[in-house]
Design a protein around this motif. Structure first.
Motif, short mmCIF file in Angstrom:
data_model
loop_
_atom_site.label_atom_id
_atom_site.label_comp_id
_atom_site.label_asym_id
_atom_site.label_seq_id
_atom_site.Cartn_x
_atom_site.Cartn_y
_atom_site.Cartn_z
N ASP A 228 1.15 -0.78 0.02
CA ASP A 228 -0.11 -0.09 -0.29
C ASP A 228 0.96 1.12 -0.09
O ASP A 228 1.38 1.37 1.16
CB ASP A 228 -0.83 -0.34 1.10
CG ASP A 228 -2.06 1.08 1.39
OD1 ASP A 228 -1.64 1.94 0.63
OD2 ASP A 228 -2.87 1.27 1.43
N VAL A 229 1.27 2.08 -1.90
CA VAL A 229 1.62 2.79 -1.21
C VAL A 229 1.30 3.96 -0.20
O VAL A 229 2.46 5.22 0.39
CB VAL A 229 1.53 2.97 -2.52
CG1 VAL A 229 0.39 4.02 -3.14
CG2 VAL A 229 2.94 4.36 -3.48
N ARG A 230 0.51 4.16 -0.13
CA ARG A 230 -0.15 5.38 0.58
C ARG A 230 0.21 5.20 1.95
O ARG A 230 0.45 6.73 3.48
CB ARG A 230 -1.86 4.76 1.61
CG ARG A 230 -2.27 5.80 -0.36
CD ARG A 230 -3.77 5.22 -0.15
NE ARG A 230 -4.13 3.93 0.40
CZ ARG A 230 -4.81 3.55 0.19
NH1 ARG A 230 -6.33 4.11 0.39
NH2 ARG A 230 -5.37 1.79 0.05
N PRO B 269 -6.50 9.92 -8.21
CA PRO B 269 -6.92 8.48 -8.45
C PRO B 269 -6.29 7.96 -6.71
O PRO B 269 -5.11 8.26 -6.57
CB PRO B 269 -6.88 7.36 -9.47
CG PRO B 269 -5.90 8.38 -10.57
CD PRO B 269 -5.94 9.61 -9.62
N VAL B 270 -7.27 7.01 -5.98
CA VAL B 270 -6.68 6.50 -5.11
C VAL B 270 -6.25 4.95 -5.64
O VAL B 270 -6.90 4.21 -6.37
CB VAL B 270 -8.06 6.06 -4.02
CG1 VAL B 270 -7.71 5.22 -3.16
CG2 VAL B 270 -8.42 6.86 -3.97
N MET B 271 -4.42 4.91 -4.87
CA MET B 271 -3.88 3.36 -5.48
C MET B 271 -3.08 3.09 -3.89
O MET B 271 -2.74 3.62 -2.70
CB MET B 271 -2.35 4.35 -6.00
CG MET B 271 -3.69 4.70 -7.42
SD MET B 271 -1.92 6.00 -8.06
CE MET B 271 -2.45 6.32 -9.63
N SER B 272 -3.48 1.81 -4.34
CA SER B 272 -2.92 1.10 -2.80
C SER B 272 -1.33 0.12 -3.26
O SER B 272 -0.75 0.77 -3.74
CB SER B 272 -3.78 -0.01 -2.43
OG SER B 272 -4.43 -0.43 -3.72
N ASP B 273 -1.83 -0.87 -4.31
CA ASP B 273 -0.77 -1.37 -4.28
C ASP B 273 -0.50 -1.00 -5.52
O ASP B 273 -0.28 -0.53 -6.60
CB ASP B 273 -0.50 -3.12 -4.47
CG ASP B 273 -1.98 -3.48 -5.22
OD1 ASP B 273 -2.86 -2.35 -5.57
OD2 ASP B 273 -1.55 -4.78 -6.03
N PHE B 274 1.60 -0.96 -5.52
CA PHE B 274 2.34 -0.11 -6.54
C PHE B 274 3.58 -1.37 -6.75
O PHE B 274 4.06 -1.86 -6.04
CB PHE B 274 3.07 1.09 -5.70
CG PHE B 274 3.49 1.70 -6.05
CD1 PHE B 274 3.24 3.10 -6.57
CD2 PHE B 274 4.90 1.64 -6.28
CE1 PHE B 274 3.84 3.89 -7.72
CE2 PHE B 274 5.49 1.98 -6.95
CZ PHE B 274 5.15 3.56 -7.66
N LEU B 275 3.97 -0.76 -8.35
CA LEU B 275 5.04 -1.77 -8.19
C LEU B 275 5.56 -0.63 -9.38
O LEU B 275 5.26 -0.24 -10.85
CB LEU B 275 4.84 -3.42 -9.34
CG LEU B 275 5.63 -3.37 -9.77
CD1 LEU B 275 6.66 -3.99 -9.26
CD2 LEU B 275 5.34 -4.31 -10.52
#
Length: 387
Positions: A102-104, A117-123
């Motif tokens: 979770d980038v947050r 936009p809401v972002m969670s998992d990140f690569l």
């Protein structure tokens, strides 16, 4: 190499999608097209909701930032381009991959604009050519069930994106070299045009000066001949004005990036129609946006064909048509001028720009045909394959 099953199912489908992505990148020679292709390919390959690629500048920001999965309205609402900070800075400065559940929740996360936009998992991975980091590509929100407290992106996803990033570095470097080569070519073209302009207009002005001197000497002793000389001055002045107008049109930078091929070509045809006694028309039928290199090639061939028709063919009517042709486009420039024998032109070593036009068409995977005969006008057609 381990492969994720993904939507296509199995390693074979994964390899097929990687191959398609790499092939798509290799088709383009313009930086903006390569960047967009990398982002779209990465998002589709790893089934993510969002993808982006940033190319850093030397002032802590981004020279280019390309996104996929965000509408144009959303992108405008988000506001200015992001700065090089937080996780983006880590990828660019440390050249390290980032895979986060979770980038947050990451300590380096500094928040988003309200419209983001809401972002969670990140690569995310850097795109590097040796020690030089050219940019960073990242994905967010993988479309799959997330493991409890874990990231939807897997180690296999990271490996796939790494392969894509390595080839992206090659494609981006090639695109930059191509654009540099094109800049040098344009500089050479402008120098050639400046030389031609100098020669043509200088000759006209020299003739104007001599004719004016002759008219002045004849005013008292032979008014009739003086009148003829004054008419010749008017004719020479009109020819000089035509030379200048044509040169300005050729030297003016094409607005392809801002306006696209259709609008740019339509504008240039309208200018030529006003500048010349011949009637010059433009028609367009169902043309879609083409890769940047193809659009420039079509524009340059159209300009060369129009130059020939208006300057050498003594045409009274020139019709330019741009139409959809399969996934690409077909350009047609037809005039009712004096025409010529193409084989005789080749034997005489005079090319009327035909070599240049064929080179431009072939350089983007297209083709060029020329139909002409003495007294029968000329038709030049160019086809390009599209993206």
């Amino acid at each position: 190499m381990p492969m994720t099953k993904g939507r296509g199912g199995g390693a074979e489908a994964g390899l097929s999608r990687v191959s398609a992505a790499l092939l798509a990148m290799s088709r383009h020679l313009e930086v903006r097209d390569v960047l967009k292709t990398i982002v779209v390919s990465a998002r589709e390959l790893l089934d993510a909701e969002y993808a982006a690629l940033g190319v850093p500048d030397d002032h802590g920001g981004f020279a280019q930032f390309v996104v996929d999965g965000v509408s144009e309205e959303q992108w405008k609402a988000i506001g200015p381009l992001p700065r090089q900070h937080g996780i983006l800075a880590a990828m660019l400065k440390d050249a390290t991959p980032q895979r986060l559940a979770d980038v947050r929740l990451d300590a380096r996360f500094g928040g988003w604009p309200s419209a983001h936009p809401v972002m969670s998992d990140f690569l995310g991975l850097p795109i590097a050519d040796g020690d030089e980091v050219l940019g960073a590509v990242f994905l967010a929100n993988k479309r799959c069930p997330k493991p409890e407290g874990g990231c939807g992106f897997t180690a296999e996803d990271e490996e796939l994106l790494s392969i894509l990033a390595q080839h992206a570095a090659i494609a981006l470097t090639n695109a930059r070299l191509h654009e540099r080569g094109r800049e040098l070519t344009i500089a050479g073209e402008r120098a050639r045009l400046a030389h031609e302009l100098h020669d043509a207009v200088s000759q006209k002005l020299f003739s104007l000066r001599l004719t004016a001197q002759a008219a002045t000497a004849l005013v008292d002793r032979d008014p009739g001949r003086a009148k003829d000389e004054l008419q010749q001055i008017a004719l020479l002045a009109a020819e000089a004005a035509d030379e200048l107008r044509s040169a300005v049109v050729e030297l003016r930078p094409a607005a392809l990036d801002e306006d696209g091929l259709v609008a740019t070509l339509r504008t240039q045809v309208q200018v030529l129609d006003r500048a010349h006694s011949a009637r010059v028309t433009f028609a367009c039928h169902g043309v879609r946006a083409l890769p940047a290199a193809q659009e420039e090639a079509v524009l340059r061939v159209a300009q060369e064909a129009l130059h020939n028709a208006l300057r050498h063919a003594d045409a009274r009517q020139v019709d330019v048509t741009l139409a959809r042709h399969g996934q690409g486009a077909r350009l047609r420039v037809a005039d009712d001028g004096v025409g010529f024998d193409p084989s005789a032109v080749r034997r005489a070593g005079r090319h009327l720009g035909l070599v240049s036009m064929r080179y431009r068409a072939g350089g983007v995977g297209g083709g060029l045909t020329v139909e002409s005969a003495p007294g029968k006008g000329t038709v030049i057609e160019m086809e390009v394959p599209g993206g």
